[in-house]
Design a protein around this motif. Structure first.
Motif, short mmCIF file in Angstrom:
data_model
loop_
_atom_site.label_atom_id
_atom_site.label_comp_id
_atom_site.label_asym_id
_atom_site.label_seq_id
_atom_site.Cartn_x
_atom_site.Cartn_y
_atom_site.Cartn_z
N VAL A 175 -2.11 19.24 2.29
CA VAL A 175 -1.59 20.08 1.20
C VAL A 175 -2.70 20.34 0.17
CG1 VAL A 175 0.09 20.23 -0.69
CG2 VAL A 175 0.79 19.29 1.51
N ALA A 230 -0.72 14.20 5.44
CA ALA A 230 0.02 15.33 4.85
C ALA A 230 -0.50 15.65 3.45
CB ALA A 230 1.51 15.00 4.80
N ASP A 231 -0.76 14.62 2.66
CA ASP A 231 -1.27 14.84 1.30
C ASP A 231 -2.63 15.56 1.32
OD1 ASP A 231 0.90 13.70 0.16
OD2 ASP A 231 -0.03 11.78 -0.30
N LEU A 232 -3.47 15.12 2.24
CA LEU A 232 -4.79 15.76 2.34
C LEU A 232 -4.66 17.22 2.78
CD1 LEU A 232 -6.93 12.94 4.05
CD2 LEU A 232 -7.03 13.67 1.66
N ALA A 288 0.74 9.11 8.43
CA ALA A 288 1.18 10.52 8.38
C ALA A 288 1.28 11.06 6.95
CB ALA A 288 2.49 10.68 9.13
N PRO A 289 1.89 10.31 5.99
CA PRO A 289 1.97 10.90 4.63
C PRO A 289 0.60 11.07 3.98
CG PRO A 289 2.86 8.66 4.64
CD PRO A 289 2.62 9.05 6.06
N GLU A 290 -0.34 10.22 4.35
CA GLU A 290 -1.71 10.36 3.81
C GLU A 290 -2.36 11.63 4.35
OE1 GLU A 290 -2.80 5.61 3.23
OE2 GLU A 290 -3.16 6.55 5.17
N PHE A 313 3.73 14.32 10.66
CA PHE A 313 4.56 14.73 9.52
C PHE A 313 5.20 16.09 9.78
CE2 PHE A 313 0.22 16.24 8.56
CZ PHE A 313 0.46 17.61 8.37
#
Lengths: 378, 219
Positions: free
Chosen positions: B116, B112-114, B108-110, B144
């Motif tokens: 953003v 989310a980073d993409l 999920a954080p990966e 996320f």
């Protein structure tokens, strides 16, 4: 008696004549540069209007959060400007602009904006002096006003309703004519030398731009414009500096100590908008990365992950390990290593790194929740 | 009589040609909004797009491209004041501007980073700040919850909350955007209810549609 179908032609002729007359009035003759701070109080009406519009654009940038808030670095950059142009102290105001593009621009009212991306890329105060000398010359020589007048668009502005403030900034960013840029290069360079800076540093500014243009596959370079082109300007600066023996003020340590948080933040922002090539460009090359805080290797690892070529996973791990060794208090590295080992099935190491991360990361770290979630699942 | 009959026929034919309205007011009869691959609930008095948007034009590396997606928007006072957008993107074009695909194995954080990075690059909003990035469950799937903010040129703070997840059918986002002043807090509960009601439909597992023939001309 004139026929009605001739009227549009007649009107067009009048309009053309009027336009030509107006164009004839638009001349750069009579545009005198500022000789001292006092001159800024003696503006013609048209100049006053531009001045106020530029101030209004300052307000917009401030209001919309585009001015980068870092008091120490701002004061330092302002100090260098005042050293270069002591007679304009208090009239040229430096702002840091929250963008990682390699750019800087001057406005008609003496506001000079330097992008944090540009500050991050420079290596010493002498390079900063070359940049500020160039931009302040645009202000002192009233290049913004000259550009507008010589473009004969003063009346067009009023008709189109395009706010000058916006165009003024765009003009500055997109650059001036070849002659005005050359004038800014030469006069800025003189100031730099007069203030005691090492003249051999000036051309490096353009070298960074040339490198960036190549790395990011940019067709037309921004900042200082593409006229004259970068290679020509690098050569011109080299020619100018060849007249001097060299040596002079560099202030490399001071510059990099003050800019360290900005350098790290610029890397973070570059990754945050997928400009990984830019991060790889500076952090992969030891001659460039030595001017960055060691935590920058964390972002190099992130950049490899984004690029995702054949050997990039191994390179990313190597970069994160380097960040761990050289910047052991930098929390994000541990989060990344935790995720790496969790994905590769090494629960023990993953747990170790997540624990490290939770110990070092601030309580309000944005991704703390993930580390806690992964810890409990291991 | 014949004339009246002919007029009636014409009127009926014209009615058949009338396009569906772009917006539909939600009342007690249509609380549930059903698209091809997802479904969600909307409160009374809100309006939502009648049909899902199925494509968008994007500038990628200086060239215009048509990207397929499935997207529906909900608002009450107008999208400038509050907009809730539910979007499904297909795996190969999940992050089109940064040219990244979505993969079910991404954490999920990966993702989310993409997401953003895609938003920043697409909008040019370098200063879009991430206020928080937390794990969340959407329709039972790990994802996320991002809270982001930026100031517009008038200095007005715009807050965005996005829920998202990636699975083998693509990348899904449920996003609420509103001025922080007054509107954001006021309508947050409506959005949270919408997120709680969201679920995927079987249609999500159908093969992705083809780009329409006319769009290929531009692509």
């Amino acid at each position: 008696m004139p026929t009605t179908n001739k009227q549009p032609l007649l009107r067009a002729s009048w309009a053309l004549l009027l336009a030509l007359l107006l164009a004839g009035c638009a001349t750069t003759e009579g545009v005198s540069s500022f000789k001292s701070a006092d001159d800024t109080g003696n503006l013609r009406e048209s100049e006053q209007r531009l001045w106020h519009e530029a101030e209004s654009y300052d307000d917009t940038l401030e209001r919309s959060g585009q001015v980068y808030d870092q008091a120490r670095a701002t004061a330092y950059v302002q100090g260098v400007m005042d050293r270069l142009f002591p007679e304009f102290k208090g009239k040229i105001t430096v702002h840091l602009y929250d963008s990682t593009d390699l750019n800087a621009f001057a406005m008609f009212n003496g506001s000079v904006y330097v992008n944090i991306g540009m500050l991050a890329r420079m290596e010493n105060e002498a390079q900063l002096a070359a940049l500020l000398g160039h931009e302040a010359t645009h202000f002192i020589e009233k290049h913004g006003f000259q550009k507008r007048v010589s473009a004969k668009n003063a009346s067009a502005f009023a008709e189109t309703g395009v706010p000058f403030s916006r165009l003024a900034a765009v003009s500055s960013i997109s650059g001036f004519s070849r002659d005005l840029e050359r004038e800014a290069d030469a006069k800025g360079f003189e100031r730099m030398v007069k203030a005691g800076y090492d003249p051999r540093e000036a051309h490096k500014l353009f070298q960074y731009l040339a490198d960036e243009v190549q790395a990011l596959h940019i067709e037309a370079p921004y900042f200082f414009s593409s006229h004259p082109d970068l290679s020509e300007r690098i050569e011109e600066y080299k020619r100018l500096s060849a007249q001097y023996k060299g040596g002079g003020r560099l202030e490399t340590e001071t510059y990099n100590a003050i800019m360290a948080p900005i350098k790290l933040d610029a890397l973070r922002k570059d990754i945050g908008q997928d400009r990984y090539e830019s991060v790889i460009l500076v952090m992969e090359d030891g001659s460039k990365s030595r001017y960055y805080p060691p935590a920058g290797y964390y972002y190099l690892g992130e950049a490899y992950t984004r690029r995702d070529q054949k050997n990039d996973p191994a390179k990313a791990l190597e970069a994160w390990k380097k960040a761990e060794r050289q910047a052991p208090k930098f929390a994000p590295t541990y989060m990344r290593l935790g995720v790496y080992y969790m994905k590769s099935g090494n629960k023990k190491l993953a747990r170790h790194y997540f624990q490290q991360y939770l110990g070092l990361a601030p309580k309000d770290a944005t991704d703390r929740g993930y580390a806690q979630q992964y810890m409990s699942s291991l | 009589m014949k004339r009246i009959f002919a007029l009636m026929v014409v009127a009926l034919l014209l009615a058949g040609c009338a396009p569906k309205p772009y917006w539909t007011l939600t009342d007690q009869k249509n609380h549930t909004v059903t698209s091809t691959s997802f479904e969600f609930g909307v409160s009374d008095g809100w309006v939502r797009t009648t049909e899902p948007r199925t494509w968008e034009r994007l500038e990628i590396d200086g060239a215009q491209r048509t990207i397929l997606l499935e997207s529906m928007t909900v608002t009450r006072d107008g999208t400038g004041l509050q907009a809730m957008t539910i979007t499904r993107r297909y795996p190969d074009t999940a992050f089109p501007t940064i040219k990244k695909k979505s993969v079910p194995t991404q954490l999920a954080p990966e993702v989310a980073d993409l997401y953003v990075a895609e938003l920043r690059k697409r909008t040019g909003l370098e200063r879009l700040a991430v206020l928080s990035n937390k794990p969340a469950k959407i329709d039972g799937k790990p994802g996320f919850q991002l809270v982001m903010q930026y100031k517009n040129e008038d200095g007005l703070r715009i807050q965005i909350v996005s829920y998202g997840f990636a699975d083998k059918t693509g990348f899904y986002t449920l996003t609420y955007r509103a001025p922080y002043l007054y509107y954001y807090e006021r309508d947050l509960k409506v959005f949270n209810d919408l997120v709680g009601s969201f679920h995927q439909l079987k249609g999500a597992f159908d093969p992705p549609p083809e780009i329409p023939g006319w769009a290929k001309i531009f692509t």
